[in-house]
Scaffold this motif. Structure first.
Motif, PDB file in Angstrom:
ATOM      1  N   PHE A  13       5.390  17.056  19.103  1.00  0.00           N
ATOM      2  CA  PHE A  13       4.643  17.620  20.223  1.00  0.00           C
ATOM      3  C   PHE A  13       3.353  16.852  20.421  1.00  0.00           C
ATOM      4  CE2 PHE A  13       2.707  19.787  16.658  1.00  0.00           C
ATOM      5  CZ  PHE A  13       1.375  19.894  17.011  1.00  0.00           C
ATOM      6  N   GLU A  14       2.774  17.062  21.592  1.00  0.00           N
ATOM      7  CA  GLU A  14       1.440  16.534  21.861  1.00  0.00           C
ATOM      8  C   GLU A  14       0.575  17.705  22.305  1.00  0.00           C
ATOM      9  OE1 GLU A  14       1.552  14.546  26.132  1.00  0.00           O
ATOM     10  OE2 GLU A  14       3.089  13.730  24.806  1.00  0.00           O
ATOM     11  N   ALA A  15      -0.638  17.733  21.808  1.00  0.00           N
ATOM     12  CA  ALA A  15      -1.589  18.781  22.178  1.00  0.00           C
ATOM     13  C   ALA A  15      -2.684  18.137  23.008  1.00  0.00           C
ATOM     14  CB  ALA A  15      -2.186  19.438  20.936  1.00  0.00           C
ATOM     15  N   LEU A  36       2.679  22.526  36.062  1.00  0.00           N
ATOM     16  CA  LEU A  36       3.776  22.484  35.095  1.00  0.00           C
ATOM     17  C   LEU A  36       4.602  23.773  35.116  1.00  0.00           C
ATOM     18  CD1 LEU A  36       1.977  20.675  32.154  1.00  0.00           C
ATOM     19  CD2 LEU A  36       3.788  19.758  33.612  1.00  0.00           C
ATOM     20  N   ARG A  37       3.977  24.898  35.459  1.00  0.00           N
ATOM     21  CA  ARG A  37       4.705  26.160  35.544  1.00  0.00           C
ATOM     22  C   ARG A  37       5.638  26.179  36.761  1.00  0.00           C
ATOM     23  NH1 ARG A  37       0.790  30.284  36.637  1.00  0.00           N
ATOM     24  NH2 ARG A  37       1.305  29.988  38.813  1.00  0.00           N
ATOM     25  N   ASN A  38       5.205  25.569  37.860  1.00  0.00           N
ATOM     26  CA  ASN A  38       5.959  25.650  39.116  1.00  0.00           C
ATOM     27  C   ASN A  38       6.963  24.526  39.334  1.00  0.00           C
ATOM     28  OD1 ASN A  38       4.712  28.050  40.021  1.00  0.00           O
ATOM     29  ND2 ASN A  38       2.917  26.884  40.645  1.00  0.00           N
ATOM     30  N   LEU A  44       9.754  15.478  33.750  1.00  0.00           N
ATOM     31  CA  LEU A  44       8.463  16.059  33.391  1.00  0.00           C
ATOM     32  C   LEU A  44       8.540  16.645  31.990  1.00  0.00           C
ATOM     33  CD1 LEU A  44       7.400  17.930  36.646  1.00  0.00           C
ATOM     34  CD2 LEU A  44       6.455  15.819  35.722  1.00  0.00           C
ATOM     35  N   THR A  45       7.480  16.501  31.247  1.00  0.00           N
ATOM     36  CA  THR A  45       7.427  17.071  29.910  1.00  0.00           C
ATOM     37  C   THR A  45       7.392  18.592  29.995  1.00  0.00           C
ATOM     38  OG1 THR A  45       6.248  16.999  27.813  1.00  0.00           O
ATOM     39  CG2 THR A  45       4.908  16.930  29.791  1.00  0.00           C
ATOM     40  N   LYS A  46       7.963  19.238  29.009  1.00  0.00           N
ATOM     41  CA  LYS A  46       8.019  20.700  28.995  1.00  0.00           C
ATOM     42  C   LYS A  46       6.840  21.271  28.203  1.00  0.00           C
ATOM     43  CE  LYS A  46      13.012  20.869  29.473  1.00  0.00           C
ATOM     44  NZ  LYS A  46      13.127  19.496  29.874  1.00  0.00           N
ATOM     45  N   ASP A  55     -14.110  29.128  24.713  1.00  0.00           N
ATOM     46  CA  ASP A  55     -14.622  27.826  24.281  1.00  0.00           C
ATOM     47  C   ASP A  55     -13.569  26.737  24.125  1.00  0.00           C
ATOM     48  OD1 ASP A  55     -17.100  29.046  24.079  1.00  0.00           O
ATOM     49  OD2 ASP A  55     -16.816  29.556  21.970  1.00  0.00           O
ATOM     50  N   PHE A  56     -12.309  27.061  24.306  1.00  0.00           N
ATOM     51  CA  PHE A  56     -11.258  26.099  23.972  1.00  0.00           C
ATOM     52  C   PHE A  56     -10.074  26.275  24.910  1.00  0.00           C
ATOM     53  CE2 PHE A  56      -7.488  24.804  21.545  1.00  0.00           C
ATOM     54  CZ  PHE A  56      -7.883  23.554  21.112  1.00  0.00           C
ATOM     55  N   LYS A  57      -9.569  25.173  25.434  1.00  0.00           N
ATOM     56  CA  LYS A  57      -8.380  25.176  26.280  1.00  0.00           C
ATOM     57  C   LYS A  57      -7.512  23.989  25.869  1.00  0.00           C
ATOM     58  CE  LYS A  57      -9.942  28.080  29.708  1.00  0.00           C
ATOM     59  NZ  LYS A  57     -10.095  29.369  29.138  1.00  0.00           N
ATOM     60  N   ALA A  58      -6.221  24.262  25.678  1.00  0.00           N
ATOM     61  CA  ALA A  58      -5.309  23.191  25.294  1.00  0.00           C
ATOM     62  C   ALA A  58      -3.902  23.503  25.777  1.00  0.00           C
ATOM     63  CB  ALA A  58      -5.302  23.002  23.783  1.00  0.00           C
ATOM     64  N   LEU A  59      -3.149  22.463  26.021  1.00  0.00           N
ATOM     65  CA  LEU A  59      -1.727  22.572  26.345  1.00  0.00           C
ATOM     66  C   LEU A  59      -0.942  21.906  25.216  1.00  0.00           C
ATOM     67  CD1 LEU A  59      -1.657  21.572  30.109  1.00  0.00           C
ATOM     68  CD2 LEU A  59      -1.212  23.833  29.149  1.00  0.00           C
ATOM     69  N   VAL A  60       0.121  22.547  24.763  1.00  0.00           N
ATOM     70  CA  VAL A  60       1.004  21.959  23.765  1.00  0.00           C
ATOM     71  C   VAL A  60       2.299  21.624  24.492  1.00  0.00           C
ATOM     72  CG1 VAL A  60       2.196  22.298  21.569  1.00  0.00           C
ATOM     73  CG2 VAL A  60      -0.075  23.315  21.938  1.00  0.00           C
ATOM     74  N   LEU A  61       2.627  20.341  24.516  1.00  0.00           N
ATOM     75  CA  LEU A  61       3.737  19.817  25.317  1.00  0.00           C
ATOM     76  C   LEU A  61       4.732  19.079  24.438  1.00  0.00           C
ATOM     77  CD1 LEU A  61       1.307  18.147  27.842  1.00  0.00           C
ATOM     78  CD2 LEU A  61       2.544  20.264  28.284  1.00  0.00           C
ATOM     79  N   GLU A  62       5.958  18.936  24.940  1.00  0.00           N
ATOM     80  CA  GLU A  62       6.919  18.077  24.262  1.00  0.00           C
ATOM     81  C   GLU A  62       6.343  16.670  24.201  1.00  0.00           C
ATOM     82  OE1 GLU A  62      11.387  19.662  25.151  1.00  0.00           O
ATOM     83  OE2 GLU A  62      10.508  18.275  26.571  1.00  0.00           O
ATOM     84  N   PHE A  63       6.588  15.989  23.102  1.00  0.00           N
ATOM     85  CA  PHE A  63       6.094  14.626  22.932  1.00  0.00           C
ATOM     86  C   PHE A  63       6.836  13.663  23.847  1.00  0.00           C
ATOM     87  CE2 PHE A  63       6.319  10.494  20.741  1.00  0.00           C
ATOM     88  CZ  PHE A  63       4.982  10.181  20.774  1.00  0.00           C
ATOM     89  N   ILE A  64       6.100  12.753  24.474  1.00  0.00           N
ATOM     90  CA  ILE A  64       6.680  11.720  25.333  1.00  0.00           C
ATOM     91  C   ILE A  64       6.747  10.432  24.512  1.00  0.00           C
ATOM     92  CG2 ILE A  64       6.432  10.422  27.475  1.00  0.00           C
ATOM     93  CD1 ILE A  64       4.645  12.724  28.478  1.00  0.00           C
TER      94      ILE A  64
END
Length: 83
Positions: A13-15, A36-38, A44-46, A55-64
């Motif tokens: 994964f990639e964060a 990414l939701r729509n 496109l990565t999932k 204080d913190f925002k991140a997306l965890v995505l499938e690794f490309i």
């Protein structure tokens, strides 16, 4: 900033962590989440999950595995083709 990791089940994964000190970071996070939701497309990565608090925002995505689109578009050594 983007970090690479591996889950217990072996999934790569990639964060993508958003830097709140940058102007427009909040809007960028919201826009990317909505997009990414729509959109559903095989190229496109999932999204695996997201993390959002004050204080913190991140997306965890499938690794490309082949790198970033930016690298492919702006590299003088790499070239895309239709295949």
């Amino acid at each position: 900033m983007v970090y690479k990791g591996i889950l217990k089940d072996g999934t790569l994964f990639e964060a993508k962590v958003f830097n709140w000190q940058l102007v427009g970071a909040f809007k960028s996070f919201v826009t990317e989440c909505e997009t990414l939701r729509n959109l559903h497309h095989t190229n496109l990565t999932k999204v695996i999950t997201s993390c959002s608090n004050i204080d913190f925002k991140a997306l965890v995505l499938e690794f490309i595995p082949n790198g970033t689109l930016d690298k492919w578009l702006y590299s003088h050594n790499l070239f895309l083709n239709l295949l």
